[in-house]
Scaffold this motif. Structure first.
Motif, PDB file in Angstrom:
ATOM      1  N   PHE A 232      18.261 -21.799  37.882  1.00  0.00           N
ATOM      2  CA  PHE A 232      19.385 -22.098  38.511  1.00  0.00           C
ATOM      3  C   PHE A 232      19.202 -23.712  38.884  1.00  0.00           C
ATOM      4  O   PHE A 232      20.580 -24.250  38.929  1.00  0.00           O
ATOM      5  CB  PHE A 232      19.386 -21.571  40.035  1.00  0.00           C
ATOM      6  N   ALA A 233      18.327 -24.193  39.109  1.00  0.00           N
ATOM      7  CA  ALA A 233      18.057 -25.666  39.301  1.00  0.00           C
ATOM      8  C   ALA A 233      18.759 -26.340  37.977  1.00  0.00           C
ATOM      9  O   ALA A 233      19.640 -27.341  38.218  1.00  0.00           O
ATOM     10  CB  ALA A 233      16.816 -26.082  39.466  1.00  0.00           C
ATOM     11  N   LEU A 234      18.196 -26.037  36.896  1.00  0.00           N
ATOM     12  CA  LEU A 234      18.859 -26.652  35.688  1.00  0.00           C
ATOM     13  C   LEU A 234      20.337 -26.379  35.544  1.00  0.00           C
ATOM     14  O   LEU A 234      21.066 -27.313  35.251  1.00  0.00           O
ATOM     15  CB  LEU A 234      18.134 -26.120  34.526  1.00  0.00           C
ATOM     16  N   HIS A 235      20.785 -25.110  35.862  1.00  0.00           N
ATOM     17  CA  HIS A 235      22.173 -24.801  35.833  1.00  0.00           C
ATOM     18  C   HIS A 235      23.163 -25.752  36.621  1.00  0.00           C
ATOM     19  O   HIS A 235      23.970 -26.231  36.243  1.00  0.00           O
ATOM     20  CB  HIS A 235      22.152 -23.436  36.196  1.00  0.00           C
ATOM     21  N   ILE A 236      22.558 -25.737  37.782  1.00  0.00           N
ATOM     22  CA  ILE A 236      23.437 -26.634  38.801  1.00  0.00           C
ATOM     23  C   ILE A 236      23.337 -28.001  38.408  1.00  0.00           C
ATOM     24  O   ILE A 236      24.281 -28.836  38.816  1.00  0.00           O
ATOM     25  CB  ILE A 236      22.959 -26.161  40.094  1.00  0.00           C
ATOM     26  N   ALA A 237      22.296 -28.627  37.744  1.00  0.00           N
ATOM     27  CA  ALA A 237      22.222 -29.929  37.458  1.00  0.00           C
ATOM     28  C   ALA A 237      23.285 -30.109  36.366  1.00  0.00           C
ATOM     29  O   ALA A 237      24.010 -31.241  36.422  1.00  0.00           O
ATOM     30  CB  ALA A 237      20.847 -30.202  36.958  1.00  0.00           C
TER      31      ALA A 237
ATOM     32  N   ALA B  23      30.758 -34.714  28.883  1.00  0.00           N
ATOM     33  CA  ALA B  23      31.287 -33.380  29.653  1.00  0.00           C
ATOM     34  C   ALA B  23      31.280 -32.157  28.667  1.00  0.00           C
ATOM     35  O   ALA B  23      30.733 -31.089  29.395  1.00  0.00           O
ATOM     36  CB  ALA B  23      32.485 -33.625  30.046  1.00  0.00           C
ATOM     37  N   THR B  24      31.656 -32.179  27.542  1.00  0.00           N
ATOM     38  CA  THR B  24      31.751 -30.918  26.760  1.00  0.00           C
ATOM     39  C   THR B  24      30.358 -30.211  26.517  1.00  0.00           C
ATOM     40  O   THR B  24      30.107 -29.129  26.670  1.00  0.00           O
ATOM     41  CB  THR B  24      32.543 -31.195  25.234  1.00  0.00           C
ATOM     42  N   ALA B  25      29.495 -31.295  26.209  1.00  0.00           N
ATOM     43  CA  ALA B  25      28.259 -30.874  25.978  1.00  0.00           C
ATOM     44  C   ALA B  25      27.520 -30.004  27.227  1.00  0.00           C
ATOM     45  O   ALA B  25      26.732 -29.118  27.464  1.00  0.00           O
ATOM     46  CB  ALA B  25      27.136 -31.781  25.316  1.00  0.00           C
ATOM     47  N   SER B  26      27.841 -30.839  28.498  1.00  0.00           N
ATOM     48  CA  SER B  26      27.145 -30.462  29.561  1.00  0.00           C
ATOM     49  C   SER B  26      27.772 -29.167  30.113  1.00  0.00           C
ATOM     50  O   SER B  26      26.939 -28.344  30.681  1.00  0.00           O
ATOM     51  CB  SER B  26      27.766 -31.369  30.778  1.00  0.00           C
ATOM     52  N   VAL B  27      29.240 -28.784  29.802  1.00  0.00           N
ATOM     53  CA  VAL B  27      29.677 -27.549  30.313  1.00  0.00           C
ATOM     54  C   VAL B  27      28.783 -26.295  29.346  1.00  0.00           C
ATOM     55  O   VAL B  27      28.498 -25.195  29.831  1.00  0.00           O
ATOM     56  CB  VAL B  27      30.949 -27.500  29.910  1.00  0.00           C
TER      57      VAL B  27
ATOM     58  N   GLY C 289      25.767 -26.525  28.088  1.00  0.00           N
ATOM     59  CA  GLY C 289      24.444 -26.384  28.951  1.00  0.00           C
ATOM     60  C   GLY C 289      24.634 -25.685  30.273  1.00  0.00           C
ATOM     61  O   GLY C 289      23.811 -24.804  30.386  1.00  0.00           O
ATOM     62  N   ALA C 290      25.753 -25.799  30.961  1.00  0.00           N
ATOM     63  CA  ALA C 290      25.999 -25.234  32.306  1.00  0.00           C
ATOM     64  C   ALA C 290      26.057 -23.754  31.899  1.00  0.00           C
ATOM     65  O   ALA C 290      25.441 -22.888  32.698  1.00  0.00           O
ATOM     66  CB  ALA C 290      26.949 -25.697  33.005  1.00  0.00           C
TER      67      ALA C 290
ATOM     68  N   GLY D 169      33.408 -18.137  22.814  1.00  0.00           N
ATOM     69  CA  GLY D 169      32.171 -16.975  22.576  1.00  0.00           C
ATOM     70  C   GLY D 169      31.226 -17.045  23.607  1.00  0.00           C
ATOM     71  O   GLY D 169      30.991 -15.974  24.085  1.00  0.00           O
ATOM     72  N   SER D 170      30.647 -18.041  23.945  1.00  0.00           N
ATOM     73  CA  SER D 170      29.927 -18.090  25.184  1.00  0.00           C
ATOM     74  C   SER D 170      30.536 -17.582  26.320  1.00  0.00           C
ATOM     75  O   SER D 170      29.782 -16.794  27.033  1.00  0.00           O
ATOM     76  CB  SER D 170      29.432 -19.625  25.458  1.00  0.00           C
ATOM     77  N   LEU D 171      31.738 -17.972  26.556  1.00  0.00           N
ATOM     78  CA  LEU D 171      32.465 -17.686  28.036  1.00  0.00           C
ATOM     79  C   LEU D 171      32.854 -16.334  27.956  1.00  0.00           C
ATOM     80  O   LEU D 171      32.718 -15.353  28.873  1.00  0.00           O
ATOM     81  CB  LEU D 171      33.479 -18.538  28.356  1.00  0.00           C
TER      82      LEU D 171
END
Lengths: 403, 436
Positions: free
Chosen positions: A31-36, A70-74, A76-77, B71-73
């Motif tokens: 969760f910590a990694l997700h919210i980061a 941002a695209t890579a972060s999403v 990742g999230a 796909g992921s979503l």
């Protein structure tokens, strides 16, 4: 029906295949990694929009890089969000499912809001006014998705209200279109760190790229300064929001005196002080990008642990404890996960190392002998995993057929 | 039982079905596409054919955006929709297979990071390392299938799990290997169909022709290998499942399962013979045909396991009807038969817990929500509408319908009625009223 009995009735009778504390630790970590990454996605999207509005060449460069980040972060999230989603259902099934069913239409809507937002993030990369409009839409949609997830989480913490929400009017409210709980200060507490994440992104980017001779070191230095300031002021604001939110927590729980909260508080205040020093006193904040990011991750982890402690205290009022789950240890599947986690972590680290090293040089990058060997080992690990699992699977199959 | 989500005309289960069906398009592409892409990249690098690289790059970008946005979503969407449609079903699966899903998640992490690095480092990494990265992605992506097939097949054939409760006894069940081989072989056809969509936008020339012909041959090989695997899979299913399939498979689903592979095979053969004829719109049409075929297969898989969510343990309405001593879980059936569903289920309005002459129809609707709405809409029209089904049975009085409910379990694809006499009479009253 009493709330405690309701929770008991809803709890899954199959129990857990391993000790709940292990699932809880994995949930806190992921969760910590997700919210980061959530904060990074929101922060870099907002930063890219701001860069577009400013419009200077230097800002445009930052805007383009932030939008791509941002695209890579999403992604990742999303991938990091899957794990806590799995573990919350494992440990807190009655709460998560009841909350989801009470707002089921919104739960499904969340997925489509995220699809639209993520699609808009990619269209943002196209640039121009149309691109910026997509960027703004993406930001709004991400905030909308966050609001929904926040509401689901808040509803899950109020089991004493579920029956009233669902059947209080005398008939079952089956449309799933209502949202029942929202705490603005708690939501802000999740949102404000997006500024910290955007600031840290600028710091890390400057630190990372200044090793490349083809980069403008002065421009990187300016962006690092900007990043340090952003990270500091956002984190300071986060501390204030945190204190305000604390007032909304039931005083009877005395959460302000809980060791997990105090540890997170101490870590958070130390981070504010450190980022303040970087922003206000350091001439070269980019040099401290890695400890700043590492320290922030540590604080997020401490906050995630405190959040888990608070959930335990809130639900403990109804006699619920994850420690009460019945455990039937399944060593086989536990070993499968732990082994995969270890070897998969190595493969993942190889992929990320390649990306890290390749982006830091001009032109094409050829890894050194160690990283090259690591790549061969990575493929071998995946093949080995398959051989062992398939071999064991065959033995199970043959045994089932009496062979 | 949890609160019920009622979707007018559709049912929550159908929402799950629609999202899951859409998910098939990007998810099967993600596990299959990189094998073809890496094969082409290998040819470009090792055989000195750089003209193939523009396609390889475009295909990689296509995989990145299509598979890892939608796909992921949609994959996450399946979990959310499964929660909304069958919270007890997904809960039972997760409490049994949490480590399986966590294992799949590790490979998912490698996939997501791998595709980003792969797609953005064509000009940044030396060619051999880039190739290896592609292989790692392809392998990790396929391994997610190796894991998830264990859970998918468990839902129809749980193996010795009902006795032992052990993870691997359920995971490596009787239909695991056939379905894994079937999905693995057919995924090459899926990769090929999408490859032609991307290649059709490339400039005409020998490189495009090569890619299209290769896609046609990969697709044909995939179909040829998948056909015997499908028969093997069918043979691995229990007699009862095959009987249910015979009873529930509609002519449309049967036709889609038969004709989609035939049409796709002819399409692949045409591409292999005359690759220059490849065009974008027909390539999209081929995706639609492929989708129809996959939809029919997945739908059949879902229909075949009715009335079970977990065979021998839990039925589609989420009630536990079988004991699982290995995990200390007991069937709810006996208790609910004496105490009643309305009196015991937590999420029931207070005024409906006791059935009276005044609330009988309304209470019956509540029973229908709890026991029937997972598969049937309560509306006049829509997905398996209860009013129309009751009219088809030809019974109209509450007394006759109550007797009919007693024999519900005789239908091979229906769970038994669960509850006490008051619940049953209330449901019968509601059905009679709804069918008027």
């Amino acid at each position: 029906m009493e709330t405690a009995a309701l929770i008991q009735t809803l709890s899954d009778p199959l129990g857990l295949p391993f000790y709940p504390q292990v699932f809880a630790a994995l949930m806190v970590l992921t969760f910590a990694l997700h919210i980061a990454f959530v904060n990074l996605a929101v922060g870099t999207t907002a930063l890219a929009l701001w860069g577009f509005v400013r419009g200077t060449p230097e800002w445009k460069t930052l805007a383009g890089a932030s939008a791509k980040a941002a695209t890579a972060s999403v992604s990742g999230a999303i991938v990091l969000g899957v794990a806590p989603l799995l573990f919350v259902q494992t440990l807190y099934d009655p709460f998560w499912y009841a909350s989801n069913l009470l707002s089921a239409a919104w739960v499904i809507g969340f997925v489509f809001v995220m699809m639209a937002a993520y699609g808009a993030s990619y269209l943002f990369l196209g640039g121009g006014r149309a691109g910026a409009a997509f960027g703004a839409a993406a930001l709004l949609l991400y905030l909308g998705a966050g609001s929904l997830m926040h509401a689901f989480s808040m509803q899950a913490l109020a089991p004493e209200k579920w029956l009233g929400w669902y059947a209080g009017a005398g008939t079952a409210a089956t449309s799933g279109t209502a949202l029942h709980a929202f705490e603005p200060l708690r939501f802000l507490h999740f949102l404000v760190p997006a500024g910290t994440a955007a600031g840290l992104y600028l710091l890390l980017r400057a630190w990372y790229l200044r090793a490349r001779p083809d980069m403008d070191r002065e421009a990187l230095g300016r962006s690092a300064k900007l990043g340090a300031g952003l990270a500091f002021w956002a984190t300071a604001a986060q501390a204030l929001v945190g204190f305000a939110w604390l007032l909304t927590v039931p005083q009877a729980l005395a959460f302000y005196a809980h060791p997990a909260f105090l540890a997170a508080l101490a870590a958070g205040l130390a981070l504010v002080a450190y980022l303040g020093k970087l922003a206000l006193l350091d001439a070269d904040p980019a040099g401290a990008a890695v400890p700043a990011a590492g320290g922030t991750l540590g604080v997020i982890l401490a906050m995630a642990a405190a959040r888990e402690a608070l959930r335990g205290a809130l639900l403990g009022r109804f006699g619920f404890s994850i420690a009460a789950h019945r455990v039937t240890v399944d060593w086989g599947s536990t070993a499968l996960f732990l082994a995969t986690f270890a070897l998969g972590g190595s493969v993942l680290a190889w992929v990320l190392t390649l990306a890290f090293q390749a982006g830091r040089v001009e032109g094409r990058f050829t890894p050194g002998p160690r990283v090259a060997a690591w790549g061969r080992v990575s493929l071998g690990l995946l093949a080995g995993w398959l051989l062992v699992v398939a071999g064991y699977g065959l033995s199970v199959t043959l045994r089932a057929r009496g062979l | 039982m949890y609160p019920i989500w009622e979707v007018p005309h559709l049912t929550a289960g159908m929402v799950l079905g629609l999202i899951a069906t859409f998910h098939i398009l990007p998810s099967h592409l993600s596990v299959s596409a990189m094998w073809l892409n890496v094969w082409l990249e290998r040819k470009a690098v090792l055989e000195g054919r750089p003209e193939l690289m523009p396609f390889v790059r475009r295909y990689a970008k296509f995989i990145l955006v299509f598979c890892y946005v939608f796909g992921s979503l949609s994959g996450v969407g399946i979990w959310f929709a499964a929660t909304a449609a069958s919270p007890r079903g997904i809960s039972a699966l997760i409490h049994n297979f949490v480590w399986g899903w966590a294992t799949e998640w590790v490979f998912f992490l490698i996939e997501v990071s791998g595709i980003f690095v792969y797609a953005y480092t064509f000009d940044k990494l030396d060619e051999r390392t880039h190739l290896r990265l592609g292989l790692v992605f392809a392998a990790a992506s396929w391994l997610t299938m190796v894991v998830i097939v264990g859970i998918l097949t468990f839902m129809m054939t749980p193996g010795a799990w009902n006795t032992t409760g052990a993870f691997f006894d359920g995971f490596f069940n009787q239909s695991y290997w056939p379905q894994l081989f079937f999905r693995t072989t057919s995924m090459f056809s899926i990769a090929a169909v999408y490859a032609v969509v991307v290649a059709a936008r490339e400039p005409a020339g020998p490189a495009r022709d090569f890619v299209v012909r290769a896609a046609g041959l990969w697709g044909l090989a995939g179909l040829a290998l998948a056909a015997p695997c499908l028969l093997w899979y069918r043979a691995s299913l229990p007699e009862a499942v095959r009987g249910t399939l015979d009873a529930l498979l509609t002519p449309g689903l049967k036709a889609a399962m038969l004709w989609a592979p035939v049409v796709t095979a002819l399409y692949f053969a045409g591409l292999a013979w005359r690759p220059r004829a490849a065009r974008f719109v027909p390539a999209l049409a081929a995706v639609a045909v492929l989708f129809a075929g996959i939809f029919a297969f997945e739908r059949a898989r879902e229909l075949g396991r009715k009335p079970w969510v977990l065979p021998g343990y839990m039925v589609s309405s989420g009630f536990v009807v079988g004991d699982l001593p290995a995990k200390g879980a007991a069937a709810q059936l006996p208790r609910l038969a004496s105490e009643g569903v309305l009196a015991s289920a937590p999420f029931v309005p207070a005024g409906l817990r006791t059935v009276t002459d005044l609330n009988r129809v309304e209470a019956g609707r509540m029973v229908a929500l709890l026991e029937c709405s997972a598969c049937h809409t309560l509306d006049k029209a829509g997905v398996r509408p209860l009013p129309a089904l009751v009219r088809r049975v030809g019974l109209s009085t509450p007394e006759d319908l109550a007797a009919w409910l007693d024999g519900l379990g005789a239908y091979p694809y229906m769970p038994p009625f669960i509850g006490n006499d008051a619940d049953k009479r209330a449901l019968a009253a509601f059905l009679a009223k709804a069918a008027e």
